[in-house]
Design an enzyme around this catalytic site. Structure first.
Site, short mmCIF file in Angstrom:
data_model
loop_
_atom_site.label_atom_id
_atom_site.label_comp_id
_atom_site.label_asym_id
_atom_site.label_seq_id
_atom_site.Cartn_x
_atom_site.Cartn_y
_atom_site.Cartn_z
N GLU A 202 0.81 -1.22 0.00
CA GLU A 202 0.00 0.00 0.00
C GLU A 202 0.85 1.27 0.00
O GLU A 202 0.89 1.98 1.00
CB GLU A 202 -0.90 -0.01 1.24
CG GLU A 202 -1.92 -1.09 1.20
CD GLU A 202 -2.78 -1.16 2.44
OE1 GLU A 202 -3.92 -1.58 2.32
OE2 GLU A 202 -2.29 -0.81 3.52
N GLY B 240 1.74 5.05 -0.54
CA GLY B 240 1.04 6.33 -0.71
C GLY B 240 2.08 7.40 -0.95
O GLY B 240 2.21 7.97 -2.04
N CYS C 77 -0.95 32.51 13.36
CA CYS C 77 -0.72 33.35 14.53
C CYS C 77 -0.11 32.53 15.66
O CYS C 77 -0.71 32.34 16.71
CB CYS C 77 -2.03 33.99 14.95
SG CYS C 77 -1.71 35.34 16.08
N GLU C 78 1.03 31.97 15.39
CA GLU C 78 1.83 31.27 16.40
C GLU C 78 3.21 31.09 15.78
O GLU C 78 3.41 31.43 14.62
CB GLU C 78 1.22 29.95 16.80
CG GLU C 78 0.97 28.97 15.70
CD GLU C 78 0.22 27.75 16.25
OE1 GLU C 78 0.92 26.84 16.70
OE2 GLU C 78 -1.02 27.75 16.24
#
Ligand code: LYS
Length: 422
Positions: free
Chosen positions: A277, A279, A348-349
């Site tokens: 699988e 990705g 805003c951080e």
């Protein structure tokens, strides 16, 4: 150095101008090359196999079309992902449905639309499926996700196969659960599945997991459970930074197949159909993100900050996993003068997209490209601070087209409601 940087043959500054920034850019050619390469690696082994693209890495209608046309299968983890694939015309029988806590409506939906396999993750889920089977009379093909109790060396938030895991049926309980399911009317247990984690760069945990799964598979077959398939999951690491230790997926696949074949030969077991699988392997290196530099600030004796018009909203991986990326100034400059910079977002951080990276004379208005953002950036983006999510542009040969529109202000308000008392 006067030329602008290119990606998949396209001038990145021109792309930024044409579509605006932040912008996800995906190369269809790279995606297709990756799929073909992994198919070839399996074809040379002569075993029965399937490749389930892990849709969580990058899913939308266009991507589902690409995956469908390459003839591989799709791993989904929600009703939304299944629905997207079906809307794209993806064949239901090639869809595999995962998840540690699938809702009843999702299971019903998957059964109703004839999804190829449901990967059952728990006894509770099996009970839900038994009820759905009794109500609908449907024939339901399942696999079981087993937690093999193997620790992969990767960030703990993306380890998924340890004994202490929310995923899968604990190894010790697996036989009893599979046995029970194999007696159920209308339910066929086709095989076993495991997935030990993501961005793994060492093959030892994969081999350990494969061995444990083979032992379990064999024991069940000997008991008379007619299993046919062993899905060994994905998690193949890719090199995010230049010179990163890389996992060679294309070398690993034939080695893994050989290992399984030998194991089966020694134990007198018919080799199961093998499924993987991938990705990130398919999507990650096929994508870059383009930003515009908005603020450049030098704090004497401290550092230089380069702020771009995106950040943790479109790429939460540095904040979540401490993931590292590389960035490049795309505008051609007369000469190269690299300066160490911190690349910050505009949330805003204190969001740091890249803590420290040499950039070539970053200037307000420049286009900046972050590489290897094709997996888990678009799919994990948020609207924190009410920044709309970026558009996605697909490049194919010399063609370019938007495959996901940029989120607008109206769309940001779409779900808001004001109750009558306000
Ligand atoms: N979201 C994770 C990442 O960005 C990967 C999770 C994969 C789960 N099987 O690395």
């Amino acid at each position: 150095m006067a030329e602008n940087l290119t990606f998949a043959g396209f001038d990145t500054v021109a792309l930024a101008k044409k579509y605006g920034t932040p912008l996800y850019v995906m190369s269809e050619d790279i995606i297709r090359d990756r799929i073909k390469a992994i198919r070839k690696a399996f074809d040379l082994t002569g075993v029965a196999y399937d490749i389930n693209y892990a849709g969580k890495a990058f899913t939308n209608l266009a991507m589902c079309r690409i995956i469908a046309s390459e003839g591989i299968s799709l791993d989904t983890v929600s009703r939304g992902e299944i629905m997207t694939a079906l809307k794209a015309g993806f064949p239901a029988e090639r869809i595999c449905f995962h998840g540690n806590n699938k809702r009843v409506d999702e299971l019903r939906y998957a059964v109703e639309y004839g999804v190829g396999h449901i990967v059952v993750d728990s006894e509770d889920e099996l009970a839900r499926l038994e009820t759905i089977q009794a109500e609908t009379g449907a024939e339901i093909a399942i696999m079981f996700r087993i937690s093999p109790g193997v620790e992969a060396h990767t960030h703990e938030l993306i380890q998924t196969g340890t004994e202490d895991s929310k995923f899968g049926i604990p190894y010790q309980q697996a036989k009893a659960v599979v046995r029970k399911a194999s007696q159920m009317r209308g339910i066929t247990v086709d095989g076993l599945h495991c997935h030990i984690g993501s961005q793994i760069v060492d093959d030892k945990p994969f081999v350990l997991a494969a061995d444990r799964m083979l032992s379990l598979y064999q024991a069940l077959v000997q008991e008379g459970v007619p299993l046919t398939t062993l899905n060994l999951g994905g998690g193949f690491g890719i090199p995010y930074l230049t010179g990163d230790e890389s996992f060679d997926t294309l070398k690993y696949i034939p080695q893994m197949v050989d290992h399984v074949k030998q194991w089966c030969r020694a134990e007198g077991l018919e080799c199961p159909k093998l499924v993987v699988e991938p990705g990130r392997f398919i999507a990650c290196e096929a994508g870059v993100t383009l930003y515009t530099v908005g603020t450049v600030k030098t704090i004497p004796g401290v550092r230089k900050y380069v702020a771009i018009d995106g950040g943790m909203n479109d790429n939460p991986r540095p904040a979540l996993y401490g993931a590292q990326y590389e960035a490049f100034i795309c505008n051609g400059k007369a000469e190269e003068q690299l300066e160490s910079c911190r690349i910050s977002g505009r949330a805003c951080e204190n969001d740091q997209l890249i803590a420290e990276m040499p950039l070539n004379q970053p200037t307000v208005g420049d286009t900046l490209m972050v590489t290897n953002t094709g997996a888990y950036n678009y799919t994990m983006a948020s609207v924190y601070n009410r920044f709309g999510r970026p558009a996605v542009v697909l490049l194919s040969g010399d063609r370019d087209a938007v495959i996901v529109e940029r989120e607008t202000d109206e769309e940001l308000l779409h779900f808001d409601r004001v109750p009558e008392w306000l």
